[in-house]
Design an enzyme around this catalytic site. Sequence first.
Site, short mmCIF file in Angstrom:
data_model
loop_
_atom_site.label_atom_id
_atom_site.label_comp_id
_atom_site.label_asym_id
_atom_site.label_seq_id
_atom_site.Cartn_x
_atom_site.Cartn_y
_atom_site.Cartn_z
N ARG A 34 11.19 -0.09 4.51
CA ARG A 34 10.24 -1.19 4.39
C ARG A 34 10.81 -2.53 4.87
NH1 ARG A 34 7.36 0.33 -1.40
NH2 ARG A 34 6.08 2.00 -0.57
N ARG B 287 14.37 -0.80 -1.98
CA ARG B 287 13.87 0.45 -2.57
C ARG B 287 13.34 1.40 -1.50
NH1 ARG B 287 8.47 2.12 -4.78
NH2 ARG B 287 7.69 0.22 -3.82
N HIS C 233 6.14 -7.25 -3.17
CA HIS C 233 5.66 -5.97 -3.69
C HIS C 233 6.52 -5.42 -4.82
CE1 HIS C 233 3.78 -2.07 -3.78
NE2 HIS C 233 4.88 -1.46 -3.39
N GLU D 250 6.77 9.29 3.52
CA GLU D 250 6.66 7.84 3.63
C GLU D 250 7.91 7.28 4.29
OE1 GLU D 250 5.74 6.14 -0.17
OE2 GLU D 250 3.77 7.07 -0.29
N HIS E 253 6.21 -5.76 0.86
CA HIS E 253 5.55 -4.59 1.46
C HIS E 253 4.97 -4.98 2.81
CE1 HIS E 253 3.05 -1.08 2.01
NE2 HIS E 253 3.62 -0.54 0.94
#
Length: 566
Positions: A309, A405, A370, A130, A260
Amino acid sequence: MTDVRFVQRLAAPQPGWTTSADVIVVGSGIAGLTTALELRSKVDRVLVVTKGELSSGSTVWAQGGIAAALHPEDTAEEHLQDTLVAGAGLCSEEAVRALVTEGPDRVRELMERGARFDLQANGEITLTREGGHHRDRIAHAGGDATGAEISRALVAQLEAVYSDPGIEVIENAMVVDLLTAAPDADGNAGAVCGVTLHIKGEGTRDGVGAALAKAVIIATGGIGQVFRSSTNPPSATADGLAAGLRAGAAIADIEFVQFHPTVLWQGAAATGQQPLISEAVRGEGAYLLNAAGERFMVGRHDMAELAPRDVVSKGIVAMMDEEGSDNVFLDCRHLGSGFLRERFPTIHARLAERGIDMAHALIPVAPAQHYHSGGILTDLRGRSTKAGLYAIGEAACTGVQGANRLASNSLLEGLVFAKRAAADAAAVVADGLVSQHEPVDRAGPTTLVPATMRPRIQSITHAGAGPVRTAEGLSAAAAKLSRLRERFQTEDEAPTVPQLAEWETSNILATAAVLVGSAQARQESRGGHVREDFPERDDDHWRLRLASLLGPGGELKRVHAPLELG
């Protein structure tokens, strides 16, 4: 603007009943359930309080997976470096090192507790990649239903010990406030010694009880409902964070909100929980396209669609501004119908319900709230700055996430720090280092914000502290939220009957006000915090953690906390 002090308790009647335990765990996601299971054999009595059913925590919504260096060619050091980069200079390296070195063992223990991850033909765990990861290290279950599988396994473990007299579970119960002991010489609230809680559907709609304990562990998840649209469930109303604030605990990194990049765009009028299109879809090769069908992340970052992100969200917002559009598109048509249906069955089904075949149609997406990188400030053992109070999971600020994060580190953080907090709480109870204090009412005004105000608060927060922020927008939001707080503070009996929706909305308002104030104070762009008027990261002045806490009269203090708390 007048200086409106924060309340230190919510409007509620006196408790009508009392129970007790050695340790109270609030929340039933991966962090709360793991903590309860760890504590069960270490203390005489554990009480688990959850706002919904046991299986309704935020964990169940996690699609992508759990990150850990499980592959023989991967290392904890590589995982650490990827996490530090994503955290944009604000991670606690000690906390991250604990996460990545202990993480693989915690995942294996999770498997021993019954969690079934997707496996390769040779029996090894299937790992994918990811955003922000330079290795395939994301373990997943049911394709895109990792959280649901983890929740299933942990709930099954807890249900298996329901007959154990040492553990009690109270479902459908909201913690209204933390109970604290007599104040210190300076007037600050004393040690946390329990909670007041309301059980839905039992007694009166404003009825509360008291649960006393030597330690309380907050694992209530995120703050998604502070914003107009979020991937978080409706129960994510910042209850644990707001209760910790009222009790005098420090709250840190609250301005760092992760939006997100790929949340299904359902129109400007869509509110509440929005369907997430997992980052794992991009991890398997999906592209982001603008209205002209061009891959706009190529050239913006060397990892293109798999950049961290915050980078991808900023890229999408910039493209939407450039085009004057409300969304961009996720293209996974080249991955094939069979693969998509097998790898992402949940996402495939949810899109199909909305008339979108992800194998043949572009998916309209835009950023939405998110994950919250901030929370109740803790050390490496989960201890907050308030004696008797621990925090873990998304409700905590352990220093692992920093300013942003890294994908799929949240479930791992819940596992690792649940074990650490449970071990510490059990030790201080067993060694007699803490005793049961008598609760004392905290003085001052109370608040009860009508549930009808929730959309207003959410719109103010989203407009002022959304993906891209400005001094003007934050100032306007701060003023509006301050006026609302002043309007609904009272020294007298609450004008409406206290009940769950009003308590939740009160938590949303307090959290929004502290968040907007911290975002105003941080005059730079870093990680999830993007300031249009301060577009650069400023390590000379802002490589520090902002913490907020209430003084004895409810005045909000903002202080600098060290990155390393030990």
